[in-house]
Write an enzyme that holds these catalytic residues in place. Structure first.
Site, PDB file in Angstrom:
ATOM      1  N   ARG A 247     -97.595  36.092  69.662  1.00 41.14           N
ATOM      2  CA  ARG A 247     -96.944  34.801  69.461  1.00 41.14           C
ATOM      3  C   ARG A 247     -95.727  34.938  68.545  1.00 41.14           C
ATOM      4  O   ARG A 247     -94.698  34.317  68.753  1.00 41.14           O
ATOM      5  CB  ARG A 247     -97.918  33.797  68.831  1.00 41.14           C
ATOM      6  N   ASP A 355    -110.184  18.547  65.457  1.00 47.51           N
ATOM      7  CA  ASP A 355    -109.224  19.625  65.666  1.00 47.51           C
ATOM      8  C   ASP A 355    -108.263  19.579  64.494  1.00 47.51           C
ATOM      9  O   ASP A 355    -108.208  18.579  63.767  1.00 47.51           O
ATOM     10  CB  ASP A 355    -108.480  19.444  66.988  1.00 47.51           C
TER      11      ASP A 355
END
Lengths: 1166, 128
Positions: A247, A355
């Site tokens: 990433r 989350d």
């Protein structure tokens, strides 16, 4: 959808292939895509290593022109894909119409679509397969298009470590697809299509250099993680290094940064970059019922167990950590809700989705998903728990109410508690070992005894088996092992048991069971007191009363409060040193109570039912037998100190317990607080939604008011009778005009239409309305009003509402009486006109006259056959040609009258023209022509021409004249001969000379008159011309006076009048006015009408002659006069023999004297 | 010139008319009336001795028109009158410059015609 775990497999796989495998770029576009494709491709260099696969929404029924259009823009070969085609660098591949495209390894596969048109998502499908096959070498590009195809695909690519570009929505012709892709958060760059190729090349060049350079730079990675933690509060230092590196490399390449130092600088300078990297790290593909088999196992084995173990008023608690955009949480909520619905008496259900990605949570809370979820969610669930919206589906309130979302970190924040099921799929795969272990412990902590854990297939931390047992092995469902939860970083201590107050009396009653026992207890045992766990007095025996005393103030039941103050110290020590169950401890007390010395032994025994028995025995008499007696004073102090210390220990223990209890409940409160926050979040968003809805509703209401007012104005203004009926044909509404036909009033609303009177045929209205209700098709019929005076058209239409296709009918009545009458009249006129036209056509066709119609430009509009014959040109050849063109030799004669008619608007008739035509070039023809105007709206539209060929008549007339002339010639010759013979005889005669003289004169007179007539072709003669030669010329103008109007007489009258006047003159010469020197004759004539038609009267008057004696002679002359006038001319003669002279009156019919009169004015004028 | 001094050539094929008219002409005072019945004779008569004036019937049976002959005489300055059964006006319109008299003839008409042909008036007045 890729299977769970494919992501990691793809990543490791692609890492191995990197550098050698082709770089495959999947480009998706729909509406407006051609232009974007062309721009994109036109920037490709002549040689390159990229393989572009273009996926476009194509009409399956038409051959695509795309290959042809695109190959014009690039040097790169453009291939139309066939099944099994290998992807090679430096090529462009195009999806063919009507097929679904996937990539398997390096081969392109085509399949028929398995979903109906409209639900197909070829771009998603290809990009997902591209992500699986190419991993980090995959690039997804989304260009112009409507809808949301590609959104799922770009997320898959991002998750696999690939690169995602999206066309700038501002540039895209249709921004639906670019915006949908952007909304996933998986997009690396937003670019105009023209810049994509350059950025792409740059990216790949850079990336191949970056990865190796940072792979071993642990310090760099640590610093980045630290910075992300600083900015976002989330620690990624324990994330898998491979994922993190990948990433990071993508971010650096996208930013055009080559060195770690430069990226660190960017991270520090640009606050948003940490967030970007954070988002990229969190990218997680999620779907409803992702991995159907596992969910099926959950549904079969776990859900019913949980649901059935709870009563209606209890609650099932499910926790879905790392819920991302909510699909997993909703999936489980659906399973739970459906099971609860099935058993009909379900407990309450609460699903907590947590989350750390606020953006994802926002999506989850909105609960709006694209159409593509129809492939993931079973149809029955879709119908039950979702509502269709224009762009996709929205979670229904029944489901939405079950699920609560909040921002919470698995590893950072305190967990939920008393959870029945934890579902955490593919979250921990990004965690390293330490974090994974922690997560498992957190789940263990949160779950109830026997709670369930549902995790992804590739999540298998070693500690799992320590805390959980397999439940359904293949589906990765585990069950919590029994036993208290291990403290995480906080102690977890059991909840203290507090006996409810109500139980006390029940316990007391147990002690009064039997009488002997009672007696024994009352009289023969030492005094005793029963305490509960809290050391409160629940029973005291009779004898114990003297050791108890109630203190002033609020009464407390604790034993230390009730016992006499003297005993309090001993009792406290006993109580604080509470013995174990079944054990006893003793303390002695020596002192005074109420002034009496006592020696008491206090025994405390913990009984099996957790009550405590305190027995007090008075041992005053046994004083010396007691052990420790000698230590009474000293030992008493020592004991007391020890007691105090023990007491202190007890206090410490109590404090610790209390603190632990507090901490525990604090934890609980925190958990509850989390939940409250979640709910608050929920409420806030619900509130927002409600305000939005409220606003919308207000707008709707305003709109409705407006529409309502429009409608009401319309209804009141329309002149068309309109009636609205409901399904039962009851009157719902009507326009005021309808009252002219129906006899309703406002109060009739709600009554059946056939209950109300009307001027029209109601059964037909009812029948048609019922038909419309049954079929939904509009109907029409014609009706007459009852009086038969008006005709009406009835139109019945279904009344549709959003909820029902046919909720009633609307019918209108239109008065067509005048319309129909008008139509009939028009039809009649038309038929008449047609007939007239046919007649005219026929006339034109058969007329012996040549006819034509000529317009202002001298062009023929119409001619008939005769005309065509004259011109020697066919009928058709006339049209559009001019007169001069068709008859060049006659144009000069034809044209001027035409112009004259156009100018004056009056006909020109009987004009002769002559000349040669094409038909008879050798012979001159003569025609008689009429030109007459054809008027239209007061102006001359055209000139009609009638042509008669009079050539033959002209010839005849000429011939006749010739014959007549010859005849005259012969007659005159004959007269000459006769006259000559008479003259001869007269000359030779010796007697009767006079007779011959007279005869000769008569013949001469006859000849003269004859001459006069021949001058005019036996047509006519002027009366004066007849008279003068006989009178003035012979006897001198001084003796004859002629007076009368100028009259023309025909041949018959001329001969008769000439002969009569000759005889009168001859007679006058012999016996009358001309026989002497002074006599005169006056002859006058006139036209007059005395009531029997017009006559001519001539009067002969003699005077100055010899005196007439008596009646004149009836000689031959007189006879000749009478017979010629009365016999020849049907007139009358009157002779008056007056003395001064004869007066003779001659009358004859004027009309008779003018029969067959020819106009001789021209000739006779000489 | 006066009629009494004139020798007149008279052409007429109709015998009866010719005799009567010759008498009339003599009565009118013409000094000499030389009567011929056909063109041939008329030509020879005119050749033999030119007349002072001439009265010519136009249509001569078997020989045609006497117009040309008459015009020949006129060219020599002799007054000529043509006699015809046709309408006088038509004939005069058809043959410009010629003088016609319409049959049947009368003394008055003949005198009038000779007047128009240029013979001095008055000499034949008593014949009418």
């Amino acid at each position: 959808m890729p299977q769970d775990g494919d992501v990691t497999a793809a990543e490791s796989d692609s890492a191995a292939r990197e550098g050698s495998a082709p770089l495959i770029i999947g480009v998706g576009a729909s509406a407006g895509g051609l232009e974007a494709f062309q721009t994109l491709l036109s920037h490709l260099p002549e040689r390159h290593d990229l393989a572009l696969v273009l996926v476009q929404h194509l009409d399956p029924d038409h051959e695509s022109l795309l290959p042809e259009l695109l190959s014009k823009r690039t040097h790169t070969p453009v291939q139309s894909i066939t099944d099994g085609m290998e992807v090679r660098p430096g090529n462009i591949y195009l999806i063919p119409p009507g097929s679904s495209l996937t990539l398997e390894g390096d081969r392109l596969r085509l399949q028929a679509f398995d979903s109906p048109r409209g639900l197909r998502r070829p771009i998603d499908r290809f990009l997902v397969s591209l992500a699986q096959s190419a991993g980090a070498n995959a690039t997804g590009i989304i260009l112009s298009g409507t809808g949301s195809d590609g959104a799922v695909g770009v997320k898959a690519i991002k998750e696999a470590g690939g690169l995602v570009f999206v066309q700038d929505p501002k540039q895209a012709k249709y921004d639906g697809m670019p915006r949908s892709a952007l909304a996933t958060g998986a997009v690396d760059l937003v670019l105009p299509s023209s810049e994509m190729v350059d950025v792409l090349n740059d990216y790949y060049n850079r990336r191949s250099g970056i990865e190796p350079s940072i792979r071993n730079d642990a310090e760099f990675i640590e610093r980045v993680a630290k910075h992300v933690r600083y900015r976002t509060g989330h620690d990624f230092s324990h994330y898998k290094e491979g994922t993190f590196l990948r990433r990071l490399a993508v971010r650096m390449s996208v930013l055009g940064i080559d060195t770690p130092a430069a990226y660190l600088k960017e991270l520090i300078d640009n606050k948003a970059e940490a967030g970007r990297l954070f988002r990229d790290l969190l990218i997680n593909v999620t779907a409803f019922f992702r991995d159907h088999e596992a969910f099926e196992a959950l549904r079969e084995n776990v859900i019913p167990k949980i649901v059935q173990s709870r009563d209606r008023d209890e609650e099932i608690r499910v926790w879905v950590p790392g819920c991302s955009t909510g699909q997993e949480a909703y999936s489980i909520a659906m399973l739970m809700a459906d099971e609860a619905r099935r058993v009909d008496a379900g407990p309450r259900i609460a699903v907590f989705g947590t989350d750390i990605d606020d953006d994802a949570l926002r999506v989850a809370r909105r609960g709006v998903y694209p159409n593509a979820i129809a492939e993931e969610v079973p149809a029955e669930y879709l119908e039950r728990y979702f509502r269709p919206t224009p762009g996709g589906y929205e979670v229904a309130p029944t489901l939405r109410d079950i699920v609560r979302f909040s921002n919470q970190s698995i590893v950072k924040d305190p967990p939920f508690s008393k959870i029945d099921l934890v579902s955490c799929r593919n979250v921990t795969i990004y965690f390293d070992q330490v974090l994974q272990d922690l997560a498992i412990r957190v789940f263990h902590y949160a779950l109830r005894e026997d709670g369930f854990l549902f995790i992804g297939p590739s999540e298998n931390p070693p500690v799992l088996q320590r805390y959980f047992t397999d439940f359904v092995a293949g589906a990765r469902i585990f069950r919590r092992r029994a036993g208290p939860a291990r403290p995480l970083n906080l102690p977890n201590i059991g909840v203290p048991t507090i006996t409810p107050v109500g139980q006390r009396d029940a316990m007391a009653s147990e002690f009064q069971q039997r009488s002997y026992e009672q007696a024994l207890l009352d009289h023969h045992v030492p005094p005793y007191i029963v305490l509960n766990l809290s050391n409160e007095v629940i029973y005291a025996s009779d004898g114990a009363a003297r050791y108890l005393a109630v203190k002033p103030g609020a009464t407390k039941t604790g034993v230390l409060h009730l016992i006499r103050p003297e005993l309090e110290g001993v009792a406290r020590r006993l109580v604080n040193l509470a013995p174990e169950r079944g054990e006893r401890s003793e303390r002695e007390y020596q002192g005074e109570i109420d002034g009496k010395p006592v020696r008491l032994v206090l025994t405390l025994e913990r009984l099996e039912d957790d009550t405590t028995l305190l027995v007090l025995r008075d041992y005053l008499d046994l004083r010396d037998d007691r052990p420790g007696h000698g230590e009474a004073d000293d030992g008493g102090i020592t004991d007391y100190v020890r007691d105090l210390e023990e007491q202190l220990d007890g206090a410490r223990q109590t404090i610790r317990t209390t603190v632990e209890e507090l901490e525990t409940s604090n934890e609980e409160l925190k958990s509850s607080n989390e939940e409250m926050m979640s709910m608050n979040e929920e409420l806030q968003s619900a509130n927002e939604e409600l305000s939005t809805i409220n606003e919308e509703l207000q707008n709707k209401v305003a709109e409705l008011n407006e529409v309502n007012s429009d409608l009401s104005n319309f209804i009141h203004s329309t002149r068309i009778p309109t009636v609205f009926l409901d399904e039962d044909l009851r009157l719902r509404s009507f326009t005021p005009e309808a009252q002219t036909v129906f006899r309703f009033v406002e109060q009739d609303k709600g009554r059946r239409i056939d209950d109300i009177g009307a001027d029209i045929d109601l059964p037909t209205v009812v029948r048609l309305s019922q038909e419309v209700l049954a079929t939904g098709q509009a109907q029409e019929a014609e009706l007459q009003t009852a009086d038969g005076r008006a005709e009406m058209v009835l139109r019945v239409l279904p009344y549709r509402t959003e909820s029902a296709p046919v909720a009633g009918v609307v019918f209108t009545l239109t008065d067509v009486t005048e319309l129909r009458a008008g139509a009939r009249e028009i039809e009649h006129q038309r038929a008449q006109a047609q007939k007239n036209l046919a007649e005219i056509e026929e006339l034109y066709r058969v007329s012996p006259q040549a006819m034509a119609l000529i317009d202002r430009d001298m062009r023929f509009l119409r001619v008939n056959r005769r005309m065509a014959e004259i011109d020697g040109v066919s009928i058709d050849e006339h049209f559009g040609r001019t007169v001069a063109d068709v008859m060049p030799r006659l144009g000069d004669q034809m044209a001027p009258p035409v112009r004259e008619v156009f100018e004056r608007g009056e006909p020109v008739l009987d004009r002769r023209i002559s000349g040669h035509t094409e038909a008879h070039p050798e012979q001159e023809r003569v025609w008689e022509v009429d030109w007459y105007p054809i008027m239209e709206h007061g102006a001359v539209r055209a000139v009609g021409v009638n042509v008669r060929d009079v050539t033959h008549q002209a010839d005849m007339s000429r011939e006749l004249q010739r014959v007549m002339k010859e005849l005259q010639h012969r007659v005159k010759n004959m007269l000459s001969n006769v006259l000559a013979l008479v003259n001869r005889a007269r000359r030779e005669a010796t007697t009767d000379v006079e007779v011959f003289e007279t005869l000769a004169k008569r013949i001469e007179a006859l000849a003269n008159t004859h001459k006069l007539l021949t001058t005019a072709n036996w047509g006519a003669a002027r009366i004066r011309d007849i008279l003068e030669p006989e009178l003035s010329a012979v006897y001198g103008a001084d003796r004859v006076r002629l007076r009368g109007p100028d009259l023309l007489l025909n041949a018959r009258a001329t001969l008769s009048v000439g002969m009569a006047i000759h005889e009168l003159a001859t007679n006058a010469a012999k016996y009358g006015a001309f026989s002497n020197a002074g006599g005169t004759v006056a002859l006058s004539w006139s036209r007059l009408d005395e009531g029997e038609g017009e006559i001519v009267r001539m009067v002969w008057e003699e005077g100055g002659g010899p005196e007439v004696s008596g009646q004149g002679r009836q000689g031959f002359g007189s006879q000749l006069i009478v017979s010629t006038i009365e016999g020849g001319l049907e007139g009358r003669v009157e002779m008056d023999w007056r003395r001064e002279g004869l007066r003779c009156t001659i009358e004859f019919d004027y009309d008779l004297a003018r029969e067959n009169l020819l106009d001789v004015s021209a000739d006779a004028a000489e | 010139m006066r009629p009494s001094d004139c020798a007149l050539l008279y052409l007429e094929d109709e015998i009866i008319v010719a005799l009567d008219t010759a008498q009339t002409l003599e009565d009118m005072g013409f000094a000499e009336v030389r009567l011929v019945h056909n063109l041939r004779r008329a030509r020879s008569e005119a050749e033999a001795k030119l007349p002072d004036c001439a009265l010519l019937d136009v249509n001569i049976a078997g020989e045609g028109l006497s117009i040309e002959f008459g015009q020949g005489l006129m060219a020599r300055g002799i007054p000529v009158v043509f006699a015809s059964g046709y309408n006088r006006h038509e004939m005069e319109a058809e043959h410009a410059g010629l003088v016609f008299v319409e049959k049947p003839l009368s003394a008055a008409a003949i005198a009038d015609a000779f007047d128009r042909a240029g013979l001095a008036p008055g000499a034949h007045g008593q014949g009418g």
